[in-house]
Design a protein around this motif. Structure first.
Motif, PDB file in Angstrom:
ATOM      1  N   GLU A  39       0.824  -1.194   0.000  1.00  0.00           N
ATOM      2  CA  GLU A  39       0.000   0.000   0.000  1.00  0.00           C
ATOM      3  C   GLU A  39       0.867   1.257   0.000  1.00  0.00           C
ATOM      4  N   ALA A  40       0.311   2.321  -0.561  1.00  0.00           N
ATOM      5  CA  ALA A  40       1.008   3.607  -0.582  1.00  0.00           C
ATOM      6  C   ALA A  40       0.974   4.225   0.809  1.00  0.00           C
ATOM      7  N   LEU A  41       2.159   4.488   1.363  1.00  0.00           N
ATOM      8  CA  LEU A  41       2.279   5.095   2.684  1.00  0.00           C
ATOM      9  C   LEU A  41       2.908   6.472   2.536  1.00  0.00           C
ATOM     10  N   PHE A  42       2.482   7.417   3.386  1.00  0.00           N
ATOM     11  CA  PHE A  42       3.033   8.763   3.291  1.00  0.00           C
ATOM     12  C   PHE A  42       2.753   9.520   4.590  1.00  0.00           C
ATOM     13  N   ILE A  43       3.494  10.599   4.781  1.00  0.00           N
ATOM     14  CA  ILE A  43       3.243  11.508   5.901  1.00  0.00           C
ATOM     15  C   ILE A  43       2.963  12.885   5.323  1.00  0.00           C
ATOM     16  N   PHE A  44       2.138  13.656   6.021  1.00  0.00           N
ATOM     17  CA  PHE A  44       1.796  14.978   5.497  1.00  0.00           C
ATOM     18  C   PHE A  44       1.692  15.996   6.627  1.00  0.00           C
ATOM     19  N   ASP A  45       1.761  17.295   6.215  1.00  0.00           N
ATOM     20  CA  ASP A  45       1.816  18.376   7.203  1.00  0.00           C
ATOM     21  C   ASP A  45       0.418  18.912   7.514  1.00  0.00           C
ATOM     22  N   MET A  56      -2.462   6.164   4.427  1.00  0.00           N
ATOM     23  CA  MET A  56      -2.309   4.964   3.611  1.00  0.00           C
ATOM     24  C   MET A  56      -3.387   4.982   2.537  1.00  0.00           C
ATOM     25  N   TYR A  57      -2.952   4.775   1.283  1.00  0.00           N
ATOM     26  CA  TYR A  57      -3.874   4.682   0.158  1.00  0.00           C
ATOM     27  C   TYR A  57      -3.868   3.264  -0.385  1.00  0.00           C
ATOM     28  N   LYS A  58      -5.053   2.713  -0.554  1.00  0.00           N
ATOM     29  CA  LYS A  58      -5.185   1.383  -1.162  1.00  0.00           C
ATOM     30  C   LYS A  58      -6.010   1.535  -2.436  1.00  0.00           C
ATOM     31  N   ASP A  59      -5.471   1.006  -3.537  1.00  0.00           N
ATOM     32  CA  ASP A  59      -6.128   1.160  -4.831  1.00  0.00           C
ATOM     33  C   ASP A  59      -7.367   0.264  -4.915  1.00  0.00           C
ATOM     34  N   PHE A  60      -8.517   0.882  -5.030  1.00  0.00           N
ATOM     35  CA  PHE A  60      -9.773   0.156  -5.148  1.00  0.00           C
ATOM     36  C   PHE A  60     -10.387   0.333  -6.534  1.00  0.00           C
ATOM     37  N   THR A  61      -9.610   0.842  -7.474  1.00  0.00           N
ATOM     38  CA  THR A  61     -10.154   1.171  -8.785  1.00  0.00           C
ATOM     39  C   THR A  61     -10.787  -0.035  -9.461  1.00  0.00           C
ATOM     40  N   GLY A  62     -10.085  -1.165  -9.446  1.00  0.00           N
ATOM     41  CA  GLY A  62     -10.606  -2.373 -10.097  1.00  0.00           C
ATOM     42  C   GLY A  62     -11.906  -2.836  -9.479  1.00  0.00           C
ATOM     43  N   LYS A  63     -11.931  -2.869  -8.139  1.00  0.00           N
ATOM     44  CA  LYS A  63     -13.141  -3.321  -7.457  1.00  0.00           C
ATOM     45  C   LYS A  63     -14.304  -2.353  -7.674  1.00  0.00           C
ATOM     46  N   MET A  64     -13.983  -1.053  -7.663  1.00  0.00           N
ATOM     47  CA  MET A  64     -15.043  -0.080  -7.855  1.00  0.00           C
ATOM     48  C   MET A  64     -15.569  -0.104  -9.289  1.00  0.00           C
ATOM     49  N   GLU A  65     -14.692  -0.434 -10.250  1.00  0.00           N
ATOM     50  CA  GLU A  65     -15.133  -0.528 -11.632  1.00  0.00           C
ATOM     51  C   GLU A  65     -16.146  -1.655 -11.799  1.00  0.00           C
ATOM     52  N   ILE A  66     -15.849  -2.788 -11.133  1.00  0.00           N
ATOM     53  CA  ILE A  66     -16.797  -3.908 -11.150  1.00  0.00           C
ATOM     54  C   ILE A  66     -18.106  -3.487 -10.490  1.00  0.00           C
ATOM     55  N   HIS A  67     -17.966  -2.761  -9.384  1.00  0.00           N
ATOM     56  CA  HIS A  67     -19.141  -2.293  -8.657  1.00  0.00           C
ATOM     57  C   HIS A  67     -19.991  -1.364  -9.530  1.00  0.00           C
ATOM     58  N   ARG A  68     -19.319  -0.481 -10.258  1.00  0.00           N
ATOM     59  CA  ARG A  68     -20.034   0.448 -11.127  1.00  0.00           C
ATOM     60  C   ARG A  68     -20.767  -0.281 -12.244  1.00  0.00           C
ATOM     61  N   LYS A  69     -20.101  -1.258 -12.816  1.00  0.00           N
ATOM     62  CA  LYS A  69     -20.715  -1.988 -13.926  1.00  0.00           C
ATOM     63  C   LYS A  69     -21.958  -2.744 -13.459  1.00  0.00           C
TER      64      LYS A  69
END
Length: 411
Positions: A21-27, A109-122
């Motif tokens: 997963e994409a991890l990052f810190i921000f201000d 933390m960002y988790k890519d849900f694009t594939g799952k959401m695309e199925i959901h949209r269809k």
């Protein structure tokens, strides 16, 4: 020793560099300070090249998110959309953990849900079928975007009294929610929670009704919106109010009953003790009520009690509590008095009204009453003691034929 002191820094670096997963810190402004390799892979570049911020275009939502983190509140499972370097829109499941240390507001933390959401949209985006399903749904459904209604099914139009979709579409929706609850609801919705409230709303035709409103964020026509499902609970609420009425009120006179009076007495004791105030309790009894029942019948006796209660209500202040204790006995709670003299004035006013003739059918009947009085805190500092003192004073008033009497301690 804190847990982090026992962790090998090299192990943390391995987690950072090799996490899926994409991890990052921000201000504190939402600017990303540092990100791991998975972040660069997800977005097709480094944060400084992408100009990606934690904040979205909705500045109000961004401000709420940052404020929650500044208060130390974590935000799990927050659905957002972000754009890759190549322009592709990603559906992201975001989680933020508050840090509030140095320049760092939080870790994300960002988790890519694009594939799952695309199925959901269809699955959902046979728009005609989905809309038809919503239109026939028995409960009112409203879809909200940018604070306004973008969709309403038939039941939705009916529940708000709109004659057509044009009347409702584009109208602001938060006017349905009490202002004091709006902020809390927004925060819970942001956390992905489903929120249910009960509100009294005013329809377009001016009629008011109580509704149950269930709210949550949903994907509708390829974008996230606020969904409201409304159910008319007016009849249910009226039934509950009737139950409350019968639980706390005397069905004959409409006055409060002993249970409610006892509850209010306890509350008044606490308030008076806290604010250093006085109040009085009156125990009132009709003299020779049995003679009226025996000579004119129980129906006329009931009429006498109703008229007696009505006179009490008219001669007392709105905030004073009147109760039918039982039979021909009544209780009165006189709040916020300055002393004994004030109670004497109230008693004289009451007795002037109560001794006037009562019209019972064709008979004009004069009935007197006796009153026993106790005062907080002079005669007692709890509800049970005060009632007992007022009862004793009533007994002595009837014995001596004095009309009214204050409690007199025998100590």
């Amino acid at each position: 020793m804190e847990y982090r002191h026992s962790v090998d820094p090299n192990a943390l670096e391995i987690v950072w560099n090799h996490a899926n997963e994409a991890l990052f810190i921000f201000d504190y402004e939402g600017n990303i300070l540092e990100a791991n390799p998975a972040f660069a892979e997800l977005f097709g570049g480094k944060p400084e090249d992408l100009r990606i911020s934690v904040c979205c275009e909705d500045s109000e939502e961004c401000e709420e998110l940052l404020d929650m983190l500044k208060r130390g509140e974590d935000i799990p499972f927050h659905f957002i959309q972000r754009k890759r370097k190549d322009g592709k829109i990603l559906d992201i499941l975001a989680s933020y953990g508050a840090v509030n240390k140095g320049k760092v507001l939080a870790v994300g933390m960002y988790k890519d849900f694009t594939g799952k959401m695309e199925i959901h949209r269809k699955l959902k985006s046979s728009h005609d079928g989905y809309r038809k399903l919503l239109d026939e749904f028995p409960y009112a459904v409203l879809m909200i975007k940018d604070e306004t209604v973008i969709y309403a099914n038939r039941a939705g139009l009916e529940i708000v009294g709109a004659s057509s979709k044009e009347v409702l579409i584009g109208k602001p929706i938060w006017q349905l929610i009490r202002p004091e609850e709006e902020q809390s609801i927004r925060q819970r919705l942001m956390k992905g929670m489903e929120v249910t409230v009960h509100e009294e709303i005013e329809r377009f035709d001016g009629r008011k009704l109580w509704v149950e409103i269930a709210m949550r964020r949903v994907c509708y026509e390829n974008e996230y919106v606020l969904q409201m499902v409304l159910r008319d609970v007016t009849e249910k609420r009226n039934y509950e109010e009737q139950l409350k009425f019968f639980a706390y009120q005397d069905p004959l006179t409409g006055l409060f009953n002993r249970r409610y009076f006892t509850k209010e007495m306890k509350k008044s004791v606490e308030e008076a003790r806290k604010n250093n105030r006085m109040f009085g309790v009156m125990f009132i009894d009709l003299d020779d009520f049995k003679k009226v029942n025996d000579s004119l019948g129980h129906e006329m006796g009931d009429q006498l009690l109703i008229q007696f209660a009505d006179r009490l209500k008219k001669k007392l202040r709105e905030g004073d509590i009147i109760c039918r204790f039982g039979g021909d006995e009544f209780l009165v709670l006189i709040k916020n008095i300055r002393g004994k003299k004030a109670l004497v004035e109230v008693v004289n006013r009451l007795q002037d009204a109560l001794r006037r003739p009562y019209q019972l059918g064709e008979e004009s009947v004069v009935v007197t009453s006796s009153i026993g009085i106790a005062m907080f805190p002079h005669d007692g500092t709890d509800a049970k003691t005060l009632l007992s003192c007022a009862d004793q004073a009533l007994y002595e008033a009837k014995e001596q034929g004095e009309g009214f009497r204050f409690f007199r301690s025998r100590d």
